[in-house]
Design a protein around this motif. Structure first.
Motif, PDB file in Angstrom:
ATOM      1  N   THR A 200      35.703  39.203  45.294  1.00  0.00           N
ATOM      2  CA  THR A 200      35.461  38.311  44.165  1.00  0.00           C
ATOM      3  C   THR A 200      36.506  38.520  43.078  1.00  0.00           C
ATOM      4  O   THR A 200      36.747  39.660  42.650  1.00  0.00           O
ATOM      5  CB  THR A 200      34.057  38.557  43.582  1.00  0.00           C
ATOM      6  OG1 THR A 200      33.083  38.404  44.621  1.00  0.00           O
ATOM      7  CG2 THR A 200      33.758  37.573  42.456  1.00  0.00           C
ATOM      8  N   TYR A 201      37.116  37.434  42.634  1.00  0.00           N
ATOM      9  CA  TYR A 201      38.165  37.489  41.617  1.00  0.00           C
ATOM     10  C   TYR A 201      37.552  37.810  40.257  1.00  0.00           C
ATOM     11  O   TYR A 201      36.517  37.262  39.873  1.00  0.00           O
ATOM     12  CB  TYR A 201      38.892  36.150  41.573  1.00  0.00           C
ATOM     13  CG  TYR A 201      40.011  36.056  40.568  1.00  0.00           C
ATOM     14  CD1 TYR A 201      40.998  37.044  40.485  1.00  0.00           C
ATOM     15  CD2 TYR A 201      40.098  34.962  39.708  1.00  0.00           C
ATOM     16  CE1 TYR A 201      42.040  36.945  39.574  1.00  0.00           C
ATOM     17  CE2 TYR A 201      41.138  34.842  38.796  1.00  0.00           C
ATOM     18  CZ  TYR A 201      42.101  35.842  38.732  1.00  0.00           C
ATOM     19  OH  TYR A 201      43.121  35.731  37.813  1.00  0.00           O
TER      20      TYR A 201
ATOM     21  N   ASP B 256      35.208  29.238  45.934  1.00  0.00           N
ATOM     22  CA  ASP B 256      34.946  30.685  45.863  1.00  0.00           C
ATOM     23  C   ASP B 256      35.350  31.304  44.527  1.00  0.00           C
ATOM     24  O   ASP B 256      35.304  32.520  44.359  1.00  0.00           O
ATOM     25  CB  ASP B 256      35.638  31.415  47.008  1.00  0.00           C
ATOM     26  CG  ASP B 256      37.137  31.132  47.056  1.00  0.00           C
ATOM     27  OD1 ASP B 256      37.708  30.720  46.024  1.00  0.00           O
ATOM     28  OD2 ASP B 256      37.750  31.338  48.121  1.00  0.00           O
ATOM     29  N   GLY B 257      35.777  30.464  43.568  1.00  0.00           N
ATOM     30  CA  GLY B 257      36.127  30.973  42.246  1.00  0.00           C
ATOM     31  C   GLY B 257      37.578  31.351  42.077  1.00  0.00           C
ATOM     32  O   GLY B 257      37.970  31.807  40.999  1.00  0.00           O
TER      33      GLY B 257
ATOM     34  N   ALA C  59      45.324  42.839  44.802  1.00  0.00           N
ATOM     35  CA  ALA C  59      43.997  43.327  45.184  1.00  0.00           C
ATOM     36  C   ALA C  59      43.260  43.966  44.018  1.00  0.00           C
ATOM     37  O   ALA C  59      42.025  43.936  43.964  1.00  0.00           O
ATOM     38  CB  ALA C  59      44.138  44.334  46.329  1.00  0.00           C
ATOM     39  N   ALA C  60      44.003  44.539  43.051  1.00  0.00           N
ATOM     40  CA  ALA C  60      43.368  45.227  41.926  1.00  0.00           C
ATOM     41  C   ALA C  60      42.489  44.299  41.102  1.00  0.00           C
ATOM     42  O   ALA C  60      41.592  44.765  40.379  1.00  0.00           O
ATOM     43  CB  ALA C  60      44.432  45.868  41.036  1.00  0.00           C
ATOM     44  N   ASN C  61      42.716  42.994  41.218  1.00  0.00           N
ATOM     45  CA  ASN C  61      41.957  42.033  40.427  1.00  0.00           C
ATOM     46  C   ASN C  61      40.783  41.423  41.192  1.00  0.00           C
ATOM     47  O   ASN C  61      40.212  40.417  40.770  1.00  0.00           O
ATOM     48  CB  ASN C  61      42.890  40.927  39.929  1.00  0.00           C
ATOM     49  CG  ASN C  61      44.003  41.486  39.072  1.00  0.00           C
ATOM     50  OD1 ASN C  61      43.747  42.297  38.179  1.00  0.00           O
ATOM     51  ND2 ASN C  61      45.239  41.088  39.355  1.00  0.00           N
ATOM     52  N   PHE C  62      40.437  42.065  42.318  1.00  0.00           N
ATOM     53  CA  PHE C  62      39.289  41.643  43.120  1.00  0.00           C
ATOM     54  C   PHE C  62      38.373  42.840  43.354  1.00  0.00           C
ATOM     55  O   PHE C  62      38.824  43.985  43.397  1.00  0.00           O
ATOM     56  CB  PHE C  62      39.746  41.081  44.464  1.00  0.00           C
ATOM     57  CG  PHE C  62      40.383  39.722  44.391  1.00  0.00           C
ATOM     58  CD1 PHE C  62      39.676  38.585  44.736  1.00  0.00           C
ATOM     59  CD2 PHE C  62      41.698  39.589  43.963  1.00  0.00           C
ATOM     60  CE1 PHE C  62      40.263  37.331  44.674  1.00  0.00           C
ATOM     61  CE2 PHE C  62      42.292  38.345  43.889  1.00  0.00           C
ATOM     62  CZ  PHE C  62      41.581  37.207  44.242  1.00  0.00           C
ATOM     63  N   SER C  63      37.122  42.568  43.520  1.00  0.00           N
ATOM     64  CA  SER C  63      36.163  43.614  43.873  1.00  0.00           C
ATOM     65  C   SER C  63      35.177  43.056  44.885  1.00  0.00           C
ATOM     66  O   SER C  63      34.951  41.845  44.958  1.00  0.00           O
ATOM     67  CB  SER C  63      35.419  44.122  42.632  1.00  0.00           C
ATOM     68  OG  SER C  63      34.716  43.060  42.008  1.00  0.00           O
ATOM     69  N   CYS C  64      34.600  43.946  45.688  1.00  0.00           N
ATOM     70  CA  CYS C  64      33.632  43.529  46.689  1.00  0.00           C
ATOM     71  C   CYS C  64      32.266  43.346  46.037  1.00  0.00           C
ATOM     72  O   CYS C  64      31.799  44.228  45.301  1.00  0.00           O
ATOM     73  CB  CYS C  64      33.544  44.563  47.808  1.00  0.00           C
ATOM     74  SG  CYS C  64      35.054  44.692  48.805  1.00  0.00           S
ATOM     75  N   ALA C  65      31.652  42.210  46.301  1.00  0.00           N
ATOM     76  CA  ALA C  65      30.349  41.920  45.710  1.00  0.00           C
ATOM     77  C   ALA C  65      29.538  41.044  46.653  1.00  0.00           C
ATOM     78  O   ALA C  65      30.093  40.352  47.521  1.00  0.00           O
ATOM     79  CB  ALA C  65      30.522  41.221  44.362  1.00  0.00           C
TER      80      ALA C  65
ATOM     81  N   THR D 127      48.084  40.950  48.232  1.00  0.00           N
ATOM     82  CA  THR D 127      47.186  42.003  48.700  1.00  0.00           C
ATOM     83  C   THR D 127      45.767  41.596  48.353  1.00  0.00           C
ATOM     84  O   THR D 127      45.525  40.874  47.381  1.00  0.00           O
ATOM     85  CB  THR D 127      47.516  43.359  48.048  1.00  0.00           C
ATOM     86  OG1 THR D 127      47.433  43.238  46.615  1.00  0.00           O
ATOM     87  CG2 THR D 127      48.896  43.833  48.442  1.00  0.00           C
ATOM     88  N   ARG D 128      44.841  42.049  49.164  1.00  0.00           N
ATOM     89  CA  ARG D 128      43.449  41.640  48.950  1.00  0.00           C
ATOM     90  C   ARG D 128      42.531  42.651  49.639  1.00  0.00           C
ATOM     91  O   ARG D 128      42.827  43.075  50.759  1.00  0.00           O
ATOM     92  CB  ARG D 128      43.224  40.247  49.551  1.00  0.00           C
ATOM     93  CG  ARG D 128      41.873  39.581  49.278  1.00  0.00           C
ATOM     94  CD  ARG D 128      41.690  39.204  47.832  1.00  0.00           C
ATOM     95  NE  ARG D 128      42.728  38.357  47.299  1.00  0.00           N
ATOM     96  CZ  ARG D 128      42.707  37.010  47.344  1.00  0.00           C
ATOM     97  NH1 ARG D 128      41.698  36.392  47.922  1.00  0.00           N
ATOM     98  NH2 ARG D 128      43.679  36.318  46.799  1.00  0.00           N
ATOM     99  N   PRO D 129      41.445  43.043  49.003  1.00  0.00           N
ATOM    100  CA  PRO D 129      40.488  43.895  49.712  1.00  0.00           C
ATOM    101  C   PRO D 129      39.688  43.077  50.715  1.00  0.00           C
ATOM    102  O   PRO D 129      39.308  41.929  50.451  1.00  0.00           O
ATOM    103  CB  PRO D 129      39.599  44.434  48.587  1.00  0.00           C
ATOM    104  CG  PRO D 129      39.646  43.362  47.533  1.00  0.00           C
ATOM    105  CD  PRO D 129      41.029  42.784  47.608  1.00  0.00           C
TER     106      PRO D 129
END
Length: 527
Positions: free
Chosen positions: A509-510, A263-264, A519-525, A498-500
């Motif tokens: 996605t990292y 998953d990267g 969580a700040a270093n992940f975004s939903c994609a 933490t994780r969204p």
């Protein structure tokens, strides 16, 4: 009861007591800000608490009320208990300062819980402190007297109460009581439940779309029938070639070695286990001929694992999905997700305890078969006759148009590493709803959140603590759909990750830089 029956009942009660039955995720309202919409100007009672006992309500055969003073655990309230015919025990808690909302929470496993048990009172008090009128019920039987599925032995009425009627009639009577006590109905009604409680929530949306405005359904056992057959299928496979608890870390390591970075983000989590191409025959150490041990697997054991991962088959067709890779991994205590649920050093795994009870008391209603031998169940011949129970118990209907038209909002979630209930139930159901109602229309009222590394309802090796109830209320009352849920992983009272959580089919996605546990270093994609 004769001398032969007593030890059998004692064993069943023991199983009923040790199998966890989660009603919810236990993180509700933790993200509620001080100006949350449900902290509105409170409403006071318009009659005395004792006046409740004089009410005459349809199907209610017993009613008791008492005033309870405030403590550091709960505010002052009127506690109402009663019985709805024939045997549905309920509790309705009416706060002195009411926020004009009803909150009802669900049951776990085969239900029949004692409504006064500590975990249920903790759930009640958490909502009561927010000003909700709180409702719960036991689904129409007492698990201490009738453990697991035995309550349904030759009793179709109790089975129907467990399947759907218990929740519906209880929330209906609760609204009557609220109207009488506060002289006005609830402005909004909410449901929360996990496991069986998740199934109850979906059943409400499908069959009684006017009961709740917002439904939070965690890990719903919506295909109850398929789930219990799955437990028997896995037990039959393990009976041929058992897997030991000491072999589970070997499987877990092989899964991570093969799939962690797919998953990267090499973080010990599988963002989507469907991407994992783990193959027991290729990725596990093989025992030499005549050899056995904890660090290798015989050919028979490999075949057992392939059967478990491959899914339930009848006449050559997969009728229920197989176990996804990832649940073999251990939580902070070092316990694998498979421990006790799938692989047990005791007499029965939890999957088998549930599945065997289903075959004995549910599968061939109304004619129970308490002496049925689960080892003799034939998946090619015996699956098809089990049809009536599906119509009563399963919550598989993808047409939620009536719930949507009434303005209902639905959130479901599932742990990707759930060893008790197959997470593909949640994914497949959501996909069916999207095909039935259209993608855009579905996302306007229904969102699914998949949780990497989470076991059944909570726990596991990922971020399992999140408040989905507050976002649901905001969605219902303010029209703001949740774009993500913020989840935490806690160890020794410290937040370690933490994780969204993203609305399916999106995944977290990292970004490629920064702390992989923030969580700040992940975004939903989109995947």
């Amino acid at each position: 009861m004769n001398a032969f029956e007593r030890p059998l009942l004692a064993a069943a009660v023991l199983w009923a007591g040790i199998i966890p039955v989660h009603a919810e995720n236990a993180s509700s309202f933790t993200a509620a800000p001080p100006d949350a919409p449900f902290r509105s100007t409170p409403i006071s009672p318009q009659v005395a608490c004792t006046a409740i006992e004089r009410l005459v309500l349809p199907e209610v055969s017993f009613l008791k009320s008492r005033s309870v003073e405030a403590t550091d655990r709960h505010p002052a309230h009127c506690q109402v208990t009663g019985v709805i015919q024939p045997e549905i025990q309920f509790e309705i808690t009416l706060p002195d300062a009411w926020n004009r909302r009803l909150y009802m929470f669900g049951n776990g496993g085969y239900a029949g819980e004692n409504l006064a048990e500590a975990s249920r009172q903790d759930t009640r008090n958490a909502a009561l402190r927010q000003g909700f009128a709180v409702v719960q019920q036991n689904s129409g039987h007492d698990a201490r007297a009738q453990p697991l599925g035995s309550f349904a032995e030759n009793n179709l009425g109790k089975l129907v109460d467990y399947a759907s009627r218990g929740v519906h009639v209880t929330v209906t009577r609760a609204k009557d009581l609220i109207q009488a006590y506060y002289d006005r109905p609830p402005s909004y009604s909410y449901w929360e439940g996990c496991s069986t409680g998740g199934r109850q929530g979906l059943m409400s949306a499908q069959r009684y779309p006017g009961d709740f405005d917002g439904i939070l359904a965690g890990a719903p056992v919506l295909d109850f029938t398929g789930t219990q057959l799955w437990g028997v299928w896995n037990a039959q496979a393990l009976a041929k070639a058992p897997i030991s608890l000491r072999q589970l870390p070997v499987i877990a390591k092989a899964v991570l070695d093969k799939c962690d970075a797919v998953d990267g983000a090499k973080d010990g989590l599988l963002a989507d286990p469907r991407q994992c191409s783990f193959n027991p025959a290729q990725d596990l150490p093989q025992c030499a001929e005549g050899q056995t041990g904890d660090q290798c697997f015989t050919q028979a054991q490999v075949e057992t694992l392939q059967t478990i991962y491959g899914g339930v088959k009848s006449k050559g067709e997969v009728i229920f999905p197989g176990q996804l890779p990832g649940a073999e991994l251990a939580d902070a205590s070092g316990a694998s997700g498979w421990k006790e649920w799938i692989v047990s050093e005791g007499p029965k795994s939890r999957q088998l305890a549930y599945g065997e009870s289903f075959l004995k008391y549910f599968a061939n209603i109304p004619a129970s078969q308490p002496n049925l031998d689960w080892k003799q169940f034939n998946f090619d011949k015996d699956v098809e006759p089990i049809s009536r129970i599906r119509e009563i118990l399963d919550a598989n209907n993808p047409d939620l148009s009536e719930f949507e038209k009434r303005g209902g909002r639905l959130i479901t979630y599932f742990g990707w590493a759930d060893p008790a209930l197959n997470p593909m139930m949640g994914v497949n159901y959501y996909e069916r709803v999207r095909r039935t109602m259209g993608e855009d229309r579905t996302s306007n009222f229904y969102r699914l959140f998949m949780v990497p590394g989470m076991f059944h309802c909570r726990g596991g090796f990922g971020p399992d603590r999140f408040d989905a109830m507050t976002p649901l209320i905001n969605w219902v009352e303010s029209g703001k759909a949740p774009e993500s849920l913020q989840a935490r992983q806690v160890s020794s009272s410290q937040v370690v990750r933490t994780r969204p959580l993203c609305p399916y089919p999106q995944v977290a996605t990292y970004s490629g830089t920064g702390n992989i546990d923030e969580a700040a270093n992940f975004s939903c994609a989109q995947p």
